[in-house]
Design an enzyme around this catalytic site. Structure first.
Site, PDB file in Angstrom:
ATOM      1  N   LYS A  10      30.279  43.467  24.022  1.00  0.00           N
ATOM      2  CA  LYS A  10      31.450  43.675  23.074  1.00  0.00           C
ATOM      3  C   LYS A  10      31.967  41.988  22.391  1.00  0.00           C
ATOM      4  CE  LYS A  10      34.454  41.154  26.075  1.00  0.00           C
ATOM      5  NZ  LYS A  10      34.571  39.596  25.704  1.00  0.00           N
ATOM      6  N   PRO A  94      23.585  37.181  26.745  1.00  0.00           N
ATOM      7  CA  PRO A  94      23.602  35.976  27.569  1.00  0.00           C
ATOM      8  C   PRO A  94      24.564  36.204  28.640  1.00  0.00           C
ATOM      9  CG  PRO A  94      24.812  35.987  25.457  1.00  0.00           C
ATOM     10  CD  PRO A  94      23.854  37.104  25.440  1.00  0.00           C
ATOM     11  N   GLY A  98      30.646  35.581  27.051  1.00  0.00           N
ATOM     12  CA  GLY A  98      31.795  36.198  26.139  1.00  0.00           C
ATOM     13  C   GLY A  98      31.486  37.393  25.756  1.00  0.00           C
ATOM     14  N   LEU A  99      30.379  37.840  25.849  1.00  0.00           N
ATOM     15  CA  LEU A  99      30.100  39.282  25.245  1.00  0.00           C
ATOM     16  C   LEU A  99      30.388  40.517  26.267  1.00  0.00           C
ATOM     17  CD1 LEU A  99      26.580  38.655  23.314  1.00  0.00           C
ATOM     18  CD2 LEU A  99      28.854  38.958  22.346  1.00  0.00           C
ATOM     19  N   SER A 103      30.370  42.868  32.851  1.00  0.00           N
ATOM     20  CA  SER A 103      31.317  44.064  32.979  1.00  0.00           C
ATOM     21  C   SER A 103      30.378  45.114  32.392  1.00  0.00           C
ATOM     22  CB  SER A 103      32.294  43.661  31.985  1.00  0.00           C
ATOM     23  OG  SER A 103      33.081  42.625  32.694  1.00  0.00           O
ATOM     24  N   ASP A 136      37.583  43.025  32.027  1.00  0.00           N
ATOM     25  CA  ASP A 136      37.069  43.381  30.804  1.00  0.00           C
ATOM     26  C   ASP A 136      36.080  44.527  31.320  1.00  0.00           C
ATOM     27  OD1 ASP A 136      35.250  41.724  31.668  1.00  0.00           O
ATOM     28  OD2 ASP A 136      35.181  40.728  29.738  1.00  0.00           O
TER      29      ASP A 136
HETATM   30  O1  C5P Z   1      39.407  40.089  36.075  1.00  0.00           O
HETATM   31  P1  C5P Z   1      37.858  39.111  36.105  1.00  0.00           P
HETATM   32  O2  C5P Z   1      37.529  39.355  37.522  1.00  0.00           O
HETATM   33  O3  C5P Z   1      37.034  39.215  34.979  1.00  0.00           O
HETATM   34  O4  C5P Z   1      38.518  37.350  35.907  1.00  0.00           O
HETATM   35  C1  C5P Z   1      38.058  36.564  36.497  1.00  0.00           C
HETATM   36  C2  C5P Z   1      39.039  35.512  36.390  1.00  0.00           C
HETATM   37  O5  C5P Z   1      39.496  35.128  35.146  1.00  0.00           O
HETATM   38  C3  C5P Z   1      40.290  35.859  37.355  1.00  0.00           C
HETATM   39  O6  C5P Z   1      40.101  35.409  38.684  1.00  0.00           O
HETATM   40  C4  C5P Z   1      41.448  34.847  36.649  1.00  0.00           C
HETATM   41  O7  C5P Z   1      41.106  33.452  37.257  1.00  0.00           O
HETATM   42  C5  C5P Z   1      40.760  34.930  35.195  1.00  0.00           C
HETATM   43  N1  C5P Z   1      41.453  35.643  34.212  1.00  0.00           N
HETATM   44  C6  C5P Z   1      42.860  35.560  34.103  1.00  0.00           C
HETATM   45  N2  C5P Z   1      43.683  36.431  33.214  1.00  0.00           N
HETATM   46  C7  C5P Z   1      43.142  37.617  32.634  1.00  0.00           C
HETATM   47  C8  C5P Z   1      41.892  37.578  33.253  1.00  0.00           C
HETATM   48  C9  C5P Z   1      41.104  36.838  33.834  1.00  0.00           C
HETATM   49  O8  C5P Z   1      43.475  34.464  34.398  1.00  0.00           O
HETATM   50  N3  C5P Z   1      43.559  38.485  32.039  1.00  0.00           N
END
Ligand code: C5P
Length: 326
Positions: A10, A94, A98-99, A103, A136
């Protein structure tokens, strides 16, 4: 039984970061768009017990921290079943790019397990597991053009954009998303300090706790949805290109650019090359390091990718992927 599932990437068409919440996550608004670039995830269900992750890329952890592993253990638990699950990730996208590759891999593993185990998981259970594994992840259950809210895990399918030629530039550096969020917090805190210049977007966060900026994003998306639904482009222009141009002109931005570009100025240069090559819109995707450009034609995208490759940045010409194709 062995099943192969394509795991599409994405990009983010704008991303506004709001306040840091009590749970440590940040409230955000974004429009996700799936694209045709993909990894392949193979799932094999056999006799025995346990979950094994295989990947030739040294950058991918093959332990319990792998998103596919985390999904697999939750799926087995939800189905109240056991077995030996082997998940092989063929990497093309990669890592930390950021893609949303990790997830997307997780959802491909989930869908592959359903087929390999010849069973179905209830949709609400899939969403629950996806949101548990990462902010995501749920978007990959939907695909196409999607509004992301909450911490990014609340997903709403939008009227799909038509396929748009695009260039995905993947500079050889990984950006840590938690660090990028922490840097954003620092920037917002600095803007709050007495004497701080009040011109940056971060400064707008001070009085509003971030709600102004994400409300502004919602309004932009709303006006875009309105023009898509009515067929009347608020900005003029032909019907075919209006949805994209309306969205772009509605002023979508990615807040992460403000913290990531100063640390990696070469990414800003990549964005400029894409704009110079004729991109109608270019931006960092998520927290990067991928920078993408949306182009008016396949030919223009191809030339944009060649220009970047010539300057030493890996780049792919591809297309966005509407929900039906996804
Ligand atoms: O949800 P995910 O595991 O991908 O998030 C990784 C880290 O990115 C979280 O632990 C948090 O530090 C940060 N994050 C955040 N706010 C979001 C999504 C992610 O601060 N909306």
């Amino acid at each position: 039984m062995s099943v192969a599932v394509r795991s599409f990437a994405k990009i983010n068409l704008g991303l506004r970061i709001g306040a840091r919440r009590e749970d440590g996550f940040h409230d955000l608004r974004t429009v996700y768009q799936t694209i045709a670039l993909h990894d392949t995830v193979r799932v094999e269900a056999g006799r025995g017990m346990g979950i094994e992750i295989r990947c030739q890329s040294g950058a991918v952890p093959c332990d319990e921290s792998n998103t596919c592993y985390r999904v697999a253990e939750r799926v087995l638990r939800a189905l109240k079943t056991r077995g030996k699950i082997t998940i092989t990730i063929e990497k093309r996208l990669p890592v930390q790019g950021g893609l949303g590759a990790a997830s997307s891999n997780a959802i491909a593993a989930m869908l592959g397990m359903e087929q390999a185990l010849k069973t179905q998981i209830a949709p609400e259970e899939k969403l629950r597991i996806a949101a548990e594994v990462g902010s995501d992840v749920p978007l990959f259950l939907v695909g196409g053009t999607i509004l992301g809210m909450g911490r990014g895990e609340q997903v709403f399918p939008l009227a799909d954009l038509p396929p748009i030629p695009c260039v995905i530039a993947t500079p050889a550096l990984g950006v840590s998303t938690p660090k990028a969020f922490a840097d954003w917090d620092k920037l917002a805190a600095q803007a709050k300090m007495p004497g701080a210049r009040n011109s940056s977007h971060a400064a707008k966060l001070t009085g509003s706790n971030g709600s102004d900026t994400i409300n502004g994003f919602s309004q932009s998306v709303l006006s875009w949805l309105w023009s898509s639904a009515t067929g009347v482009s608020a900005m003029g222009g032909g019907r075919a290109e209006a949805p994209l141009l309306d969205l772009v002109r509605a002023g979508i931005e990615n807040d992460f650019e403000q913290v990531v570009f100063p640390q990696h100025p070469e990414l800003r240069d990549v964005k400029r090359v894409l704009e110079g090559a004729g991109a109608q819109y270019a931006s960092l995707s998520g927290s990067g390091s991928t920078v993408y450009g949306l182009f008016p034609s396949k030919d223009a995208a191809q030339k944009g990718a060649q220009k970047l490759e010539a300057s030493g940045t890996p780049a792919f010409a591809t297309t966005t992927l509407p929900r039906r194709e996804y």
